[in-house]
Motif scaffolding. Structure first.
Motif, PDB file in Angstrom:
ATOM      1  N   PRO A  94      49.542  74.864  20.192  1.00  0.00           N
ATOM      2  CA  PRO A  94      50.914  74.511  19.277  1.00  0.00           C
ATOM      3  C   PRO A  94      51.531  73.475  19.939  1.00  0.00           C
ATOM      4  O   PRO A  94      51.611  73.161  21.059  1.00  0.00           O
ATOM      5  N   ALA A  95      51.933  72.815  18.970  1.00  0.00           N
ATOM      6  CA  ALA A  95      52.924  71.436  19.443  1.00  0.00           C
ATOM      7  C   ALA A  95      54.175  71.256  18.545  1.00  0.00           C
ATOM      8  O   ALA A  95      54.269  71.745  17.434  1.00  0.00           O
ATOM      9  N   LYS A  96      55.027  70.255  19.092  1.00  0.00           N
ATOM     10  CA  LYS A  96      56.133  69.764  18.198  1.00  0.00           C
ATOM     11  C   LYS A  96      56.440  68.295  18.411  1.00  0.00           C
ATOM     12  O   LYS A  96      56.517  67.874  19.641  1.00  0.00           O
ATOM     13  N   VAL A  97      56.822  67.597  17.588  1.00  0.00           N
ATOM     14  CA  VAL A  97      57.225  66.287  17.648  1.00  0.00           C
ATOM     15  C   VAL A  97      58.224  66.020  18.246  1.00  0.00           C
ATOM     16  O   VAL A  97      59.479  66.590  17.998  1.00  0.00           O
ATOM     17  N   ILE A  98      58.217  65.174  19.343  1.00  0.00           N
ATOM     18  CA  ILE A  98      59.671  65.088  20.241  1.00  0.00           C
ATOM     19  C   ILE A  98      59.888  63.608  20.052  1.00  0.00           C
ATOM     20  O   ILE A  98      61.018  63.336  20.525  1.00  0.00           O
ATOM     21  N   GLU A  99      59.123  62.814  19.808  1.00  0.00           N
ATOM     22  CA  GLU A  99      59.371  60.945  19.724  1.00  0.00           C
ATOM     23  C   GLU A  99      58.626  60.659  18.604  1.00  0.00           C
ATOM     24  O   GLU A  99      57.390  60.689  18.436  1.00  0.00           O
ATOM     25  N   LEU A 100      59.227  59.518  18.098  1.00  0.00           N
ATOM     26  CA  LEU A 100      58.717  59.016  16.849  1.00  0.00           C
ATOM     27  C   LEU A 100      59.512  57.464  16.912  1.00  0.00           C
ATOM     28  O   LEU A 100      60.575  57.145  16.623  1.00  0.00           O
ATOM     29  N   ALA A 101      58.586  56.538  17.231  1.00  0.00           N
ATOM     30  CA  ALA A 101      58.898  55.099  17.172  1.00  0.00           C
ATOM     31  C   ALA A 101      59.544  54.822  15.693  1.00  0.00           C
ATOM     32  O   ALA A 101      59.174  54.858  14.678  1.00  0.00           O
ATOM     33  N   GLN A 102      60.643  53.824  15.969  1.00  0.00           N
ATOM     34  CA  GLN A 102      61.238  53.391  14.739  1.00  0.00           C
ATOM     35  C   GLN A 102      61.083  52.092  14.375  1.00  0.00           C
ATOM     36  O   GLN A 102      61.705  51.547  13.316  1.00  0.00           O
ATOM     37  N   ALA A 103      60.178  51.337  15.264  1.00  0.00           N
ATOM     38  CA  ALA A 103      59.911  50.106  15.009  1.00  0.00           C
ATOM     39  C   ALA A 103      58.305  50.102  15.374  1.00  0.00           C
ATOM     40  O   ALA A 103      57.750  50.746  16.304  1.00  0.00           O
ATOM     41  N   PRO A 107      54.257  45.466  17.700  1.00  0.00           N
ATOM     42  CA  PRO A 107      53.820  44.035  17.257  1.00  0.00           C
ATOM     43  C   PRO A 107      52.415  43.719  17.525  1.00  0.00           C
ATOM     44  O   PRO A 107      51.910  42.949  16.562  1.00  0.00           O
ATOM     45  N   ALA A 108      51.682  44.199  18.383  1.00  0.00           N
ATOM     46  CA  ALA A 108      50.465  44.268  18.482  1.00  0.00           C
ATOM     47  C   ALA A 108      49.493  44.654  17.552  1.00  0.00           C
ATOM     48  O   ALA A 108      48.383  44.208  17.069  1.00  0.00           O
ATOM     49  N   THR A 109      49.737  46.125  17.082  1.00  0.00           N
ATOM     50  CA  THR A 109      48.790  46.929  16.432  1.00  0.00           C
ATOM     51  C   THR A 109      49.375  47.034  14.887  1.00  0.00           C
ATOM     52  O   THR A 109      48.864  47.673  13.906  1.00  0.00           O
ATOM     53  N   GLY A 110      50.821  46.885  14.891  1.00  0.00           N
ATOM     54  CA  GLY A 110      51.490  47.410  13.484  1.00  0.00           C
ATOM     55  C   GLY A 110      51.555  48.848  13.252  1.00  0.00           C
ATOM     56  O   GLY A 110      51.772  49.146  12.192  1.00  0.00           O
ATOM     57  N   THR A 111      51.438  49.734  14.500  1.00  0.00           N
ATOM     58  CA  THR A 111      51.457  50.987  14.097  1.00  0.00           C
ATOM     59  C   THR A 111      53.001  51.808  14.794  1.00  0.00           C
ATOM     60  O   THR A 111      53.334  50.801  15.539  1.00  0.00           O
ATOM     61  N   TYR A 112      52.990  52.879  14.505  1.00  0.00           N
ATOM     62  CA  TYR A 112      54.005  53.678  14.909  1.00  0.00           C
ATOM     63  C   TYR A 112      53.814  54.692  16.102  1.00  0.00           C
ATOM     64  O   TYR A 112      53.105  55.555  15.509  1.00  0.00           O
ATOM     65  N   GLY A 113      54.323  54.744  17.265  1.00  0.00           N
ATOM     66  CA  GLY A 113      53.884  55.798  18.240  1.00  0.00           C
ATOM     67  C   GLY A 113      54.583  56.942  18.086  1.00  0.00           C
ATOM     68  O   GLY A 113      55.543  57.072  17.567  1.00  0.00           O
ATOM     69  N   LYS A 122      52.300  54.662   6.352  1.00  0.00           N
ATOM     70  CA  LYS A 122      52.239  55.711   5.218  1.00  0.00           C
ATOM     71  C   LYS A 122      52.175  56.957   5.969  1.00  0.00           C
ATOM     72  O   LYS A 122      52.510  57.953   5.147  1.00  0.00           O
ATOM     73  N   GLN A 123      51.823  57.161   7.086  1.00  0.00           N
ATOM     74  CA  GLN A 123      51.975  58.366   7.908  1.00  0.00           C
ATOM     75  C   GLN A 123      53.251  58.479   8.435  1.00  0.00           C
ATOM     76  O   GLN A 123      53.942  59.781   8.328  1.00  0.00           O
ATOM     77  N   ALA A 124      53.834  57.610   9.187  1.00  0.00           N
ATOM     78  CA  ALA A 124      55.130  57.820   9.965  1.00  0.00           C
ATOM     79  C   ALA A 124      56.303  58.018   9.136  1.00  0.00           C
ATOM     80  O   ALA A 124      57.274  58.840   9.575  1.00  0.00           O
ATOM     81  N   ILE A 125      56.289  57.826   7.699  1.00  0.00           N
ATOM     82  CA  ILE A 125      57.412  58.145   6.813  1.00  0.00           C
ATOM     83  C   ILE A 125      57.407  59.496   6.525  1.00  0.00           C
ATOM     84  O   ILE A 125      58.492  60.053   6.079  1.00  0.00           O
ATOM     85  N   HIS A 126      56.463  60.084   6.975  1.00  0.00           N
ATOM     86  CA  HIS A 126      56.301  61.632   6.427  1.00  0.00           C
ATOM     87  C   HIS A 126      56.571  62.539   7.748  1.00  0.00           C
ATOM     88  O   HIS A 126      56.351  63.745   7.594  1.00  0.00           O
ATOM     89  N   VAL A 127      56.865  62.039   8.767  1.00  0.00           N
ATOM     90  CA  VAL A 127      56.917  62.712  10.260  1.00  0.00           C
ATOM     91  C   VAL A 127      58.298  62.800  10.437  1.00  0.00           C
ATOM     92  O   VAL A 127      59.106  61.552  10.344  1.00  0.00           O
ATOM     93  N   GLN A 128      58.900  63.602  11.109  1.00  0.00           N
ATOM     94  CA  GLN A 128      60.281  63.877  11.577  1.00  0.00           C
ATOM     95  C   GLN A 128      60.189  64.415  13.060  1.00  0.00           C
ATOM     96  O   GLN A 128      59.414  65.205  13.252  1.00  0.00           O
ATOM     97  N   VAL A 129      61.211  64.037  13.631  1.00  0.00           N
ATOM     98  CA  VAL A 129      61.242  64.861  15.279  1.00  0.00           C
ATOM     99  C   VAL A 129      61.460  66.242  14.830  1.00  0.00           C
ATOM    100  O   VAL A 129      62.462  66.804  14.226  1.00  0.00           O
ATOM    101  N   GLY A 130      60.962  67.140  15.679  1.00  0.00           N
ATOM    102  CA  GLY A 130      61.115  68.592  15.580  1.00  0.00           C
ATOM    103  C   GLY A 130      60.147  69.000  14.722  1.00  0.00           C
ATOM    104  O   GLY A 130      60.029  70.165  14.600  1.00  0.00           O
ATOM    105  N   GLN A 131      59.303  68.396  13.910  1.00  0.00           N
ATOM    106  CA  GLN A 131      58.127  68.980  13.287  1.00  0.00           C
ATOM    107  C   GLN A 131      57.056  69.668  13.742  1.00  0.00           C
ATOM    108  O   GLN A 131      56.653  69.169  14.964  1.00  0.00           O
TER     109      GLN A 131
END
Length: 355
Positions: free
Chosen positions: A231-240, A243-249, A207-216
């Motif tokens: 201050p920071a900037k999103v540079i990587e977002l897992a697309q899968a 398997p162990a936690t069900g979360t997106y890095g 639910k959180q990952a779908i609202h995040v984009q690289v460069g945000q």
């Protein structure tokens, strides 16, 4: 004596009656004065804010590139020139193996190559005299190719019997000591590259990952230095999902120059705040202390009317953001809510607003 006693009692009774009559009317007046004293409260105006809650998750600081350095071949460690925390420069020699065994392998491969070359030269001469067949000559050519590959492999192994820094960085971990026997590929040093930058790594729900984009844009804060934000900037977002936690890095690149006097260390715990990229709608926000009662997604508070009377109002809660409450249904612009002193109010009561 008998006549004066009744007169004295009558006089006493009259005085008491006058006192009681004088005190009687004063009680309603005091109550009226108390009732007319309005309670003093503090108010805040309803503010507008983002329509979606900011994403707040725990994170860990690290260098973006953290490399485990090892030898391609096994052997005895002859020297390690750095320890944990040492800074390194590009090309700096950090550790190497005892070269005796490696040099022996190189000499053996070189001798094999020399023999294969001599065999092929002799074979070509014999073939010209038709002493050997063309198949035997082809076998000699193949043997030379194998010998050349073995010599190249031995030469490369000698090069990888030592490890050097490829970029400026810092030694994060030292896994081995001088004199230890290590296997091929066994980590010896963990090196963090300063050139790659410093990041914070975190895990997001779907639910959180779908609202995040690289460069945000994002904001990071570390527990070691509370109150200081980077201050920071999103540079990587897992697309899968993991398997162990069900979360997106997710990884954000931190602007360490924003606080140059503070040193950031790999492994520091902190919090990451990301404002959703698709946050275009606005919601009404009220202070959390204005709520006098709550039940699941419903809350009650007092709004101040034009005549300074208060009205008990029910509102629907969308989410809680920090010390503010985001409402699912907007309140009229300019609405004032009681932020301090609401606990003792009654619906319709007139209040005095503190400056």
């Amino acid at each position: 004596m008998n006549r004066s006693a009744p007169l004295s009692l009558i006089a006493t009774a009259l005085v008491a009656s006058l006192l009681l009559s004088a005190c009687g009317p004063a009680k309603p007046e005091a109550e009226a004065a108390t009732a007319n004293a309005a309670r003093v409260v503090k108010v805040q105006t309803v503010s507008l804010g983002p329509g979606q809650a900011a994403i707040e998750v725990a994170g860990v600081g690290a260098f973006r590139d953290e490399t485990k350095l090892s030898f391609k071949v096994g052997g005895v460690i002859e020297q390690i020139t750095v320890r944990e925390g040492d800074s390194v420069k590009p090309g700096q020699k950090l550790a190497w193996l005892n070269q005796q065994e490696v040099n022996a392998a190189v000499s053996q491969a070189a001798a094999g190559l020399d023999k294969a070359q001599r065999d092929l030269k002799r074979g070509e001469q014999l073939r010209s005299e038709e002493v050997i067949s063309s198949v035997q000559l082809d076998n000699l050519k193949t043997a030379l190719q194998v010998a050349q590959a073995q010599a190249s492999q031995a030469s490369f192994a000698r090069q990888t019997a030592e490890v050097s820094a490829r970029a400026p960085g810092v030694v994060l971990k030292r896994f081995a000591q001088v004199g230890e026997v290590v296997a091929p590929g066994q980590p010896v040093l963990l090196l963090g590259s300063r050139a790659s930058g410093f990041v914070m790594k975190a895990s997001l729900s779907d639910k959180q990952a779908i609202h995040v984009q690289v460069g945000q844009a994002a904001t990071a804060q570390f527990d070691a230095v509370p109150g200081v934000q980077w201050p920071a900037k999103v540079i990587e977002l897992a697309q899968a999902a993991d398997p162990a936690t069900g979360t997106y890095g997710v990884q954000v690149l931190i602007d360490t120059q924003a606080n140059p006097a503070l040193n950031v260390l790999s492994g520091m715990q902190g919090q990451l705040r990301i404002q959703p990229a698709d946050n275009t709608e606005q919601r009404s926000y009220v202070p959390l202390e204005a709520v006098i009662e709550g039940d699941n997604k419903a809350a009650w508070l007092f709004t101040v009317e034009a005549n300074n009377s208060v009205k008990r109002r029910a509102v629907k809660v969308a989410f809680v953001q920090g010390n503010r409450l985001a409402l699912a249904e907007p309140l009229p612009e300019g609405t004032r809510v009681v932020s301090v002193g609401a606990a003792y109010l009654q619906d319709g009561e007139t209040v005095q607003i503190a400056e």
